[in-house]
Scaffold this active site. Sequence first.
Site, PDB file in Angstrom:
ATOM      1  N   CYS A 141      40.815  46.094  43.917  1.00 37.98           N
ATOM      2  CA  CYS A 141      41.599  46.228  42.692  1.00 37.98           C
ATOM      3  C   CYS A 141      42.847  45.353  42.815  1.00 37.98           C
ATOM      4  O   CYS A 141      43.153  44.868  43.907  1.00 37.98           O
ATOM      5  CB  CYS A 141      41.977  47.689  42.449  1.00 37.98           C
ATOM      6  SG  CYS A 141      43.152  48.380  43.638  1.00 37.98           S
ATOM      7  N   PRO A 142      43.566  45.116  41.724  1.00 45.98           N
ATOM      8  CA  PRO A 142      44.698  44.177  41.776  1.00 45.98           C
ATOM      9  C   PRO A 142      45.762  44.522  42.810  1.00 45.98           C
ATOM     10  O   PRO A 142      46.261  43.634  43.496  1.00 45.98           O
ATOM     11  CB  PRO A 142      45.264  44.239  40.347  1.00 45.98           C
ATOM     12  CG  PRO A 142      44.092  44.593  39.506  1.00 45.98           C
ATOM     13  CD  PRO A 142      43.269  45.531  40.338  1.00 45.98           C
TER      14      PRO A 142
END
Length: 562
Positions: free
Chosen positions: A110-111
């Site tokens: 995920c970011p």
Amino acid sequence: MKTLLIIDKSLGLARSHLVKKLLGAAAAKADLTLTDKIDESELAIVLGGALSADSALNGRKVYVGDVELAASQPEQFLTQAKAQAEPYQAPAAAPVSAPSVPRIVAVTACPTGVAHTFMAAEAIEQEAKKRGWWVKVETRGSVGAGNAITPEEVEQADLVIVAADIEVDLSKFAGKKMYRTSTGLALKKTAQELDKAQAEATVYQSSAQSGAQPASTGQKKGGAGPYRHLLTGVSYMLPVVVAGGLCIALSFLFGIEAFKEEGTLAAHLMTIGGGSAFKLMVPVLAGYIAFSIADRPGLAPGMVGGMLAMSTGAGFLGGIIAGFLAGYLAKALSDHVKLPQSMSALKPILIIPLVATLITGLIMIYVVGTPVAKILTGLTSWLQSMGTANAVILGAILGGMMCTDMGGPVNKVAYVFGTTLLSSQIYAPMAAVMAGGMVPPLAMGLATLVAAKKFSASEREGGKAAFVLGLCFISEGAIPYAARDPMRVLPCCILGGAITGALSMAVGAHLMAPHGGLFVLLIPGAITPVLGYLFAILAGTAVAGLLYAVLKRPDEQLVKAA
């Protein structure tokens, strides 16, 4: 003595990580050196279950220990392991005719590389084990790859599942059947996604093997797109933002204007944070947007375009434009420029970077720079001159967005808005964003305390964990409650987040770092004013938590309603 830790997956990723950290800290005192390579190890310690037959451990000393002792008294545990370990010999394998078990490998990312990465990994592991599958999940988190998948495991795998919100290197999976999805879907609809993975996976071919991107790689839901490319750029930019913001905050320890005195430590800290790290933010953002689109050939033109965005005053808006421009230019050149075999090696290291950099640079200078700089100047002036009413409205919108899908697209839009404004020395929206994002898990933790009888024992235990996650600014801690009762949880959290965001803007709160939750308070000056900011978070948490405690129906009623 080189020591290998073998931790059973049933302990869960969080507990496994904690135990490994504790034993790693105590290893030096026990005269042990931890290693991940089985062929280097002299001692193997097994935690969480019995040791499966493994001929690679033959002749080495093996100790099967108690995980509770390892967590509570790591030094004593390691001393005991050294003393009681015995030489191991794997039992001879008997021929079996049982049907082969599906072998699944997965990658999650995920970011921010903090919450969704590990929660999605755990969800995939649990669902696969329910089905009797062999599974291994590699997490591409904020500290790099964890639980790395080996070439042998790739070769033996029947299916690769990639649950990622950013672009990740998948070259080692070339030639394997692959299905791509997002971390959110892998976490919330795990069973459905695994069913789709079996039905829709297609053979993956990396761009390194073929000049163009494959036509189909099972990317229906998690595939590349502008949103994914933007988040990839943001994920690489975040460490630069955090380091720069906290260096600036440290400079304020000596006085708000102490950095103006040349040669002082405060001035040097400001040079590191504001003069160097913050100037790198936009080039890194642009470079890795382009990298996500075109791989390494896009990196140079993207970073150059980001530097030009800074020098022309176009800021983060210009950087985003430069990243997409450079990336798609580099990808077009990679796909459509054909060279003789003898010159093909020059394309990714000379021709594409040179041509894409020239075109991107000229467009940024002659076309994009000036108008975008004016737009950014107008936006900056508006944000800096906002009256209290407008600031409160903006804070309420940002706080509410952070609670809408807890790590999903709406949440990330608000988060990107706050982080990118830091490069323009605008810190108030980031404060509202982080405060609002902390509300959902804190509110669920509060609700489980206030209305304990309405929650099951597991939910009450989960409330304690959610409270800690909320303090760390990990909104995903509220997802289990939102998934179970969305029609009540989400409105309560959105209302609480909006109140928190509005109050944060109303008190003029500023935040120098885009992550860390209340632990950023350990850096004096990172959050100002502290009391006003804490009041905003407490107010939103109280509203959301107490409202949900009132609206929550006992589990028995939920079951009957279902």
